[in-house]
Design an enzyme around this catalytic site. Structure first.
Site, PDB file in Angstrom:
ATOM      1  N   HIS A 104     -32.291  83.669 118.528  1.00 44.37           N
ATOM      2  CA  HIS A 104     -32.123  82.939 117.267  1.00 44.37           C
ATOM      3  C   HIS A 104     -32.858  83.610 116.105  1.00 44.37           C
ATOM      4  CE1 HIS A 104     -36.029  80.832 118.103  1.00 44.37           C
ATOM      5  NE2 HIS A 104     -36.078  80.794 116.785  1.00 44.37           N
ATOM      6  N   ASP A 121     -31.890  82.265 125.008  1.00 45.22           N
ATOM      7  CA  ASP A 121     -32.457  82.571 123.687  1.00 45.22           C
ATOM      8  C   ASP A 121     -33.315  83.828 123.813  1.00 45.22           C
ATOM      9  OD1 ASP A 121     -33.146  82.522 121.061  1.00 45.22           O
ATOM     10  OD2 ASP A 121     -34.454  80.769 121.187  1.00 45.22           O
ATOM     11  N   SER A 141     -41.470  82.156 116.241  1.00 48.86           N
ATOM     12  CA  SER A 141     -40.356  82.378 117.163  1.00 48.86           C
ATOM     13  C   SER A 141     -40.258  83.841 117.554  1.00 48.86           C
ATOM     14  CB  SER A 141     -39.036  81.994 116.502  1.00 48.86           C
ATOM     15  OG  SER A 141     -38.889  80.613 116.434  1.00 48.86           O
TER      16      SER A 141
END
Length: 238
Positions: free
Chosen positions: A43, A88, A184
């Site tokens: 992502h 992910d 992230s």
């Protein structure tokens, strides 16, 4: 990272920063796994971005800082159909290899899976306040615990997480320590091994009984090694 302190400048030589193409925004972290490859979250992908290696302070450059751009990007099933609990993960080949230096060195892949109860370290240049857009100039680090996967499944009924997944759950049940926006793609390091990639969590971050989810690196080892070895048709575990 919420609830942490400035990382030691020598403890994150493998930590890379993903920047928008004109270096205006540091939007994700990543981990250098050898001289030519970086592992991060799917992502975190965007059309144009740059990768900075060997940085500590965003304002005070290290002499050995390096910048690269992605030469190739690989996703599970070579598609971007990741979900909140699956796939992910993104493997980036750098446009040219980096040499080890004072502030740059790769982190090896894990040799065994992590165990629940482990102490895990998280790090990144993400938000340091759960409610305010406060970003530090230096990466922050903090230790959290590896929890049972159920601990991430129960508090988020709206996500409909499956009974098992290739996701790790980590945090502090009383809250106060967590990854947050901007972290992230960065590493979860448990007992000294690179076990997770920061994937998703609650907003606001670091709330009690709302731990965060990390893509489980160990479950994707065959895929990672196959891609690096040149087998670009490799698919992720189902």
């Amino acid at each position: 990272v919420i609830g942490g302190d400035e990382c030691n400048i020598n403890e994150h030589r493998f930590l890379v920063a993903l920047y928008t193409s004109r270096f205006r925004t540091l939007f994700c972290g990543g981990t250098l796994i050898n001289q030519e490859w970086v592992l991060t979250a799917a992502h975190c992908d965007r059309k144009n971005f740059r990768i900075k290696l060997g940085i500590h302070s965003k304002k005070v450059p290290n002499e050995d800082e390096q910048t690269r751009v992605p030469k190739e990007k690989f996703f599970c099933l070579s598609s971007k159909n990741y979900t909140l609990w699956d796939k992910d993960i993104m493997l980036i080949r750098l446009d040219s290899p980096v040499k080890n230096s004072t502030h740059i060195a790769p982190f090896s892949l894990p040799s065994s899976p992590p165990s629940v109860g482990s102490v895990c370290r998280i790090m990144g240049w993400g938000r340091i306040s759960p409610t305010e857009e406060t970003y530090p100039d230096v990466p922050h680090c903090v230790n959290i615990n590896l929890l049972e996967y159920e601990m991430c499944r129960v508090p988020y009924p709206e996500f409909g997480l499956p009974a098992t997944s290739r996701t790790l759950c980590a945090g502090i049940l009383e809250g106060g320590k967590d990854t947050c926006r901007g972290d992230s793609g960065g590493p979860l390091i448990c007992n000294g091994q690179f076990q997770g990639i920061a994937s998703w969590g609650d907003d606001p971050c670091a709330q009690p009984h709302k731990p965060a989810a990390y893509t489980k690196v160990f479950d994707h080892l065959d895929w990672i090694k196959s891609i690096i070895a040149g087998n670009t048709d490799a698919s992720c575990p189902p």
